[in-house]
Scaffold this active site. Sequence first.
Site, short mmCIF file in Angstrom:
data_model
loop_
_atom_site.label_atom_id
_atom_site.label_comp_id
_atom_site.label_asym_id
_atom_site.label_seq_id
_atom_site.Cartn_x
_atom_site.Cartn_y
_atom_site.Cartn_z
N ASP A 55 1.17 -1.06 0.39
CA ASP A 55 0.21 0.11 0.06
C ASP A 55 1.06 1.23 -0.31
OD1 ASP A 55 -1.25 -2.47 0.75
OD2 ASP A 55 -2.18 -1.20 2.81
N SER A 116 -0.65 0.14 7.45
CA SER A 116 -0.97 1.03 6.92
C SER A 116 -1.82 2.25 7.67
CB SER A 116 -1.95 1.24 6.28
OG SER A 116 -1.45 0.65 4.64
N ASP A 181 -6.11 1.16 10.14
CA ASP A 181 -5.79 1.80 8.31
C ASP A 181 -6.39 3.29 8.58
OD1 ASP A 181 -4.44 -0.73 7.29
OD2 ASP A 181 -5.99 -0.61 6.38
N1 DQQ Z 1 -1.73 -3.39 4.00
C1 DQQ Z 1 -3.40 -3.65 3.90
C2 DQQ Z 1 -4.04 -3.32 5.12
C3 DQQ Z 1 -3.14 -3.12 6.06
C4 DQQ Z 1 -1.67 -3.16 5.66
C5 DQQ Z 1 -3.96 -3.44 2.47
C6 DQQ Z 1 -0.83 -4.36 5.41
O1 DQQ Z 1 -5.22 -3.05 5.92
O2 DQQ Z 1 -2.67 -2.70 6.77
O3 DQQ Z 1 -3.91 -4.14 1.34
O4 DQQ Z 1 0.61 -4.14 4.85
#
Ligand code: DQQ
Length: 576
Positions: A55, A116, A181
């Site tokens: 991400d 993230s 997130d």
């Molecule tokens: N990637 C997810 C998120 C998380 C992160 C989405 C972990 O929910 O925080 O691709 O690498």
Amino acid sequence: MKIIPELLLFVIVPFLLNSGNGIETSTHSINNRTPEKQPYRTSYHFQPRQNWMNDPNGPMYYKGVYHLFYQHNPEAATFGDRIVWGHSVSYDLINWIHLNNAIEPSGPYDNNSCWSGSATIIPGKEQPVILYTGIDDKKHQVQNLAMPRNLSDPFLREWIKHPQNPVMSPPSGVEVNNFRDPSTAWQGKDGKWRVVIGAQNGDEGKTILYQSEDFVNWKVDPNPFYASDNTGVCECPDFFPVNISGSKNGVDTSVQNPSVRHVLKISYLRKQHDYYFLGKYVSDQENFIPDVRFTGTSSDLRYDYGKFYASKSFFDYAKNRRILWGWVNESDSTQDDIEKGWAGLQSIPRQVWLDKSGKRLVQWPIEEVEKLRDKHISIMGEKLVYGSNLEVSGITASQADVEVLFELPELQSAEFLDPDGVDPQLLCSQEDASRSGIIGPFGLLALASKDLKEHTAIFFKIYRAPNRYVGLMCNDQRRSSFRHDLDKTAYGTIFDIDPNLKNISLRSLIDHSIIESFGDEGRVCITSRVYPSLAIDKDAHLYAFNNGSQSVVVSKLNAWSMKQAEIGREGNISYT
Ligand code: DQQ
């Protein structure tokens, strides 16, 4: 402007918490081949020199510099259990300087990974802060606060973590391993900050709202900001206003007035797609009412109908625009990634605004990408009768930017389709680019071998639907490679078109193993990852084609070879 004493204290006192001593550990890489010569390595898309990236995190513009953080495993080309925040900076969003990792596991609140999150710039004090998800010692998900150690460092290389971390822990009604997130914060009229966080409870996916006066002490709102049944977890929520006037200008995340509407974007893990909802932010009730709720069908609006996930936007104060980044994952196998020594790309940053219809967003590659345009060729007024394949020669077809405008015949002759309940991906594979139609299929054959046995077809078909006309846009990867171990989905979407439409546009950014396509002036986007066996470097070709019985005219086609972007380590810029 409200002063936040805790934050000031935090900036002044140099907490000696571990914050980003991570140098990209090339010696730990499980693959020692230099990636530069690999056929699928991109030339102008952002990627770290090696290993895993997912991400985009905390994109922001701060005092003349753009920052991109990203989920990164510095140890391997696969996702891992010690994910860090990689960090790169740029003056133009195209050429990038890789810095040391900005945020790495360092305490009980993030020892098992730094997932993230988003950046917010506190106005007045011009103070950037980051909220990110930590995987704590118990493997619970918590939210943490980090800030630059030294605001006079133009690249904000070092980040320190707040001593009160975690600043948010899973509230009741949220699973401890599905609480993550944080979005960019916005400030309400009462001066309080708000963020939304992705969550899950059973089958219900939700975005939950927190409020704070000081960015350190956060209070959960007991009612979900937006919830959807049977979706599973909501990842990476993004919430921002857009101008209702159809203006391309962006709006700061905190703006609330009658000239804006709001967008809530959710990345649904189960679907692996980014869905967006246009709607009304009811600030006195602290919730979001979408015009149309999530249906789980192909009628839901997505940023991109190909590969594009966990995206994040930011408001670019420098150019008064909102910019969107998305993670474009590989579609080869994990073993291929290990052999390549890297995995994951970021899309070309896209400017995003509300279409004048008010019914969907428009996305367009940021203007800066045009600085990379090099050798140019142009075709004007070329009629494509049924069965035409017109080669666009004279440019580097493996590394190109192509814009084409197709003049359409009268729409009345179009085939009939009732799009209700139709799966556009299925339709794209049935309506193969090589199968005859009436208005379409017409479009581009990209990353094609000379004999056309290998190609990725990006094409349109136009249909007469009950009471309207619709377009089908496809990106068919089924002939994109002779390799068998690849995801070769025929991506597609159906969209309403103006009954008086005379022309339809298509722009494709082609970069060795990625094709980002923007149809109908950016109202529909499809991104794909392709790994040709033959159409590599100088052996790649580009064609415009038509297999519809009605001729279409290439009224204007401009194509450019693209230069390589400068992306490399500080003081040692080498090409990606
Ligand atoms: N990637 C997810 C998120 C998380 C992160 C989405 C972990 O929910 O925080 O691709 O690498």
